[in-house]
Design a protein around this motif. Structure first.
Motif, PDB file in Angstrom:
ATOM      1  N   GLY A 100       0.940  -1.221   0.072  1.00  0.00           N
ATOM      2  CA  GLY A 100       0.233  -0.191  -0.067  1.00  0.00           C
ATOM      3  C   GLY A 100       0.848   1.347   0.154  1.00  0.00           C
ATOM      4  N   VAL A 101       1.949   1.251   0.770  1.00  0.00           N
ATOM      5  CA  VAL A 101       2.866   2.581   0.643  1.00  0.00           C
ATOM      6  C   VAL A 101       3.466   2.697  -0.603  1.00  0.00           C
ATOM      7  CG1 VAL A 101       4.989   3.472   1.881  1.00  0.00           C
ATOM      8  CG2 VAL A 101       3.160   2.328   3.363  1.00  0.00           C
ATOM      9  N   ALA A 102       3.908   1.337  -1.176  1.00  0.00           N
ATOM     10  CA  ALA A 102       4.462   1.555  -2.449  1.00  0.00           C
ATOM     11  C   ALA A 102       3.610   2.068  -3.456  1.00  0.00           C
ATOM     12  CB  ALA A 102       5.178   0.172  -2.879  1.00  0.00           C
ATOM     13  N   ALA A 103       2.358   1.647  -3.291  1.00  0.00           N
ATOM     14  CA  ALA A 103       1.597   1.957  -4.502  1.00  0.00           C
ATOM     15  C   ALA A 103       0.894   3.403  -4.337  1.00  0.00           C
ATOM     16  CB  ALA A 103       0.134   1.134  -4.372  1.00  0.00           C
ATOM     17  N   GLY A 104       0.750   3.762  -3.058  1.00  0.00           N
ATOM     18  CA  GLY A 104       0.420   5.356  -2.734  1.00  0.00           C
ATOM     19  C   GLY A 104       1.165   6.411  -2.981  1.00  0.00           C
ATOM     20  N   LEU A 105       2.676   5.882  -2.742  1.00  0.00           N
ATOM     21  CA  LEU A 105       3.648   7.015  -3.179  1.00  0.00           C
ATOM     22  C   LEU A 105       3.919   7.037  -4.750  1.00  0.00           C
ATOM     23  CD1 LEU A 105       6.551   5.902  -0.591  1.00  0.00           C
ATOM     24  CD2 LEU A 105       5.228   8.306  -0.876  1.00  0.00           C
ATOM     25  N   ALA A 106       3.695   5.803  -5.368  1.00  0.00           N
ATOM     26  CA  ALA A 106       3.805   5.683  -6.938  1.00  0.00           C
ATOM     27  C   ALA A 106       2.531   6.634  -7.514  1.00  0.00           C
ATOM     28  CB  ALA A 106       3.870   4.522  -7.414  1.00  0.00           C
ATOM     29  N   ALA A 107       1.664   6.512  -7.014  1.00  0.00           N
ATOM     30  CA  ALA A 107       0.339   7.320  -7.443  1.00  0.00           C
ATOM     31  C   ALA A 107       0.335   8.635  -7.126  1.00  0.00           C
ATOM     32  CB  ALA A 107      -0.867   6.676  -6.837  1.00  0.00           C
ATOM     33  N   VAL A 167      -2.177   6.834   1.998  1.00  0.00           N
ATOM     34  CA  VAL A 167      -0.902   7.138   1.699  1.00  0.00           C
ATOM     35  C   VAL A 167      -0.913   7.952   0.667  1.00  0.00           C
ATOM     36  CG1 VAL A 167       1.603   6.438   1.073  1.00  0.00           C
ATOM     37  CG2 VAL A 167       0.392   5.235   2.657  1.00  0.00           C
ATOM     38  N   ARG A 168      -1.694   8.014  -0.447  1.00  0.00           N
ATOM     39  CA  ARG A 168      -1.770   9.078  -1.467  1.00  0.00           C
ATOM     40  C   ARG A 168      -2.004  10.044  -0.993  1.00  0.00           C
ATOM     41  NH1 ARG A 168      -5.003   8.085  -7.235  1.00  0.00           N
ATOM     42  NH2 ARG A 168      -4.261  10.253  -8.305  1.00  0.00           N
ATOM     43  N   ALA A 169      -3.269  10.258  -0.612  1.00  0.00           N
ATOM     44  CA  ALA A 169      -4.016  11.617  -0.058  1.00  0.00           C
ATOM     45  C   ALA A 169      -2.725  12.337   1.032  1.00  0.00           C
ATOM     46  CB  ALA A 169      -5.053  11.357   0.900  1.00  0.00           C
ATOM     47  N   GLN A 170      -2.033  11.580   1.925  1.00  0.00           N
ATOM     48  CA  GLN A 170      -1.073  12.082   2.801  1.00  0.00           C
ATOM     49  C   GLN A 170      -0.168  12.707   1.846  1.00  0.00           C
ATOM     50  OE1 GLN A 170      -1.137  12.747   6.082  1.00  0.00           O
ATOM     51  NE2 GLN A 170      -3.425  11.683   6.491  1.00  0.00           N
ATOM     52  N   THR A 171       0.349  11.939   1.130  1.00  0.00           N
ATOM     53  CA  THR A 171       1.598  12.508   0.294  1.00  0.00           C
ATOM     54  C   THR A 171       1.175  13.685  -0.562  1.00  0.00           C
ATOM     55  OG1 THR A 171       2.297  10.032  -0.028  1.00  0.00           O
ATOM     56  CG2 THR A 171       3.363  11.681  -1.614  1.00  0.00           C
ATOM     57  N   GLN A 172       0.043  13.699  -1.027  1.00  0.00           N
ATOM     58  CA  GLN A 172      -0.242  14.786  -1.779  1.00  0.00           C
ATOM     59  C   GLN A 172      -0.370  16.078  -1.061  1.00  0.00           C
ATOM     60  OE1 GLN A 172      -3.682  13.229  -3.653  1.00  0.00           O
ATOM     61  NE2 GLN A 172      -3.039  12.835  -5.703  1.00  0.00           N
ATOM     62  N   ALA A 173      -0.924  15.876   0.261  1.00  0.00           N
ATOM     63  CA  ALA A 173      -0.978  17.108   1.411  1.00  0.00           C
ATOM     64  C   ALA A 173       0.426  17.391   1.579  1.00  0.00           C
ATOM     65  CB  ALA A 173      -1.653  16.658   2.244  1.00  0.00           C
TER      66      ALA A 173
END
Length: 299
Positions: A100-107, A167-173
């Motif tokens: 999940g972390v890998a996919a969220g960061l990649a997205a 993770v995607r939402a947190q990374t975008q923020a």
């Protein structure tokens, strides 16, 4: 967390369960019982295999009685069942967090096409019925494949969607904050920014999410084992014991109540501890808890 009695109690209960699970071979040797040894002399064959004696055959040799039909020691089998349940839950949580972390960061960090593709895949994984797919996958895999590893992979690889979305939402923020912009202006590449700037900031929400997912994975393993597609006999697990205990509820209620009670206590303690971790790692939650206690001034 130390100031919350519920969190301390939950942590102590989980620590005790983990300690008992790790010490299962030692305790089995102490009691002189083997988890797979049959004792036909301890069950009443004339009554269909009901344990002899009161409370399911509790005695000095069998501390929690014996299993109906087989006479196997229930205390030792519960300990070995805890090893399977906890190992599968923790292993599946690790798998889903890594994926999940890998996919969220990649997205979040990839180009627009990659972000949309991973986003749609994440939506599909969240919408899929995990239990139904788990039954199908565990049923078609060859019988000689290690069942514990299979359960870890099936549960982990089918439930990473929620982690990826978070993770995607947190990374975008985080990408809009000054320290990430400064790292990008300094000439750091995407991988370096992700490793040195984003991952440390993602640690708190990821740990919180993992703590909440552990009890869900315990229930998932118990459900698959209850339906007969989990670990295979004679390897014990709490879900498998509950499945075989259905026909013995009236004759030996303790055989049902013990694994069900342990499963309930484990899930409850994990949920309480996960909520405590979320509160401790979320500054806004901590501020809300201090309101009205006289601590907001000191903060």
């Amino acid at each position: 967390m130390r100031r919350r009695p519920s969190a301390a109690t939950a942590a102590a209960v989980l620590a005790l369960l983990v300690l008992l699970a790790l010490a299962a071979p030692l305790l089995a040797g102490l009691t002189g019982q083997d988890p797979n040894a049959y004792h036909d002399d301890l069950v009443d064959s004339a009554r269909g295999g009901v344990p002899l004696g009161s409370l399911g055959g509790i005695s000095a040799d069998h501390w929690l009685g014996v299993e109906p039909g087989t006479g196997r020691d229930l205390f030792v089998r519960l300990l070995y069942g805890a090893r399977i349940s906890l190992l599968v839950a923790l292993g599946a949580t690790a798998v889903q967090i890594l994926v999940g972390v890998a996919a969220g960061l990649a997205a979040a960090l990839g180009n627009r096409f990659a972000g949309q593709l991973i986003g749609r895949l994440t939506d599909v994984m969240i919408a899929l019925p995990m239990l139904v797919l788990g039954i199908a996958l565990t049923a078609v895999v060859p019988a000689d494949f290690p069942r514990t590893l299979l359960l870890i992979l099936v549960i982990g690889l089918l439930s990473w969607g929620g982690t990826a979305r978070m993770v995607r939402a947190q990374t975008q923020a985080l990408q809009g904050l000054d320290f990430v912009a400064a790292a990008r202006l300094s000439g750091n590449g995407t991988l370096r920014i992700a490793r040195r700037e984003l991952l440390p900031s993602l640690a708190a929400p990821v740990i919180t999410y993992a703590a909440i997912q552990v009890p869900a994975n315990i229930v998932a393993e118990a459900s698959l084992s209850f339906l007969g597609v989990g670990v295979k006999p004679p390897t014990p697990s709490w879900g498998q014991m509950l499945s075989s205990a259905q026909t013995w509820f009236r004759a030996d209620p303790l055989y049902v109540l013990l694994p069900a009670g342990l499963l309930f206590v484990t899930v409850l303690a994990s949920t309480v501890l996960g909520d405590a971790v979320r509160t401790a790692l979320d500054p806004r939650e901590g501020s809300r808890l201090r309101i009205g206690t006289g601590k907001e001034a000191a903060a």
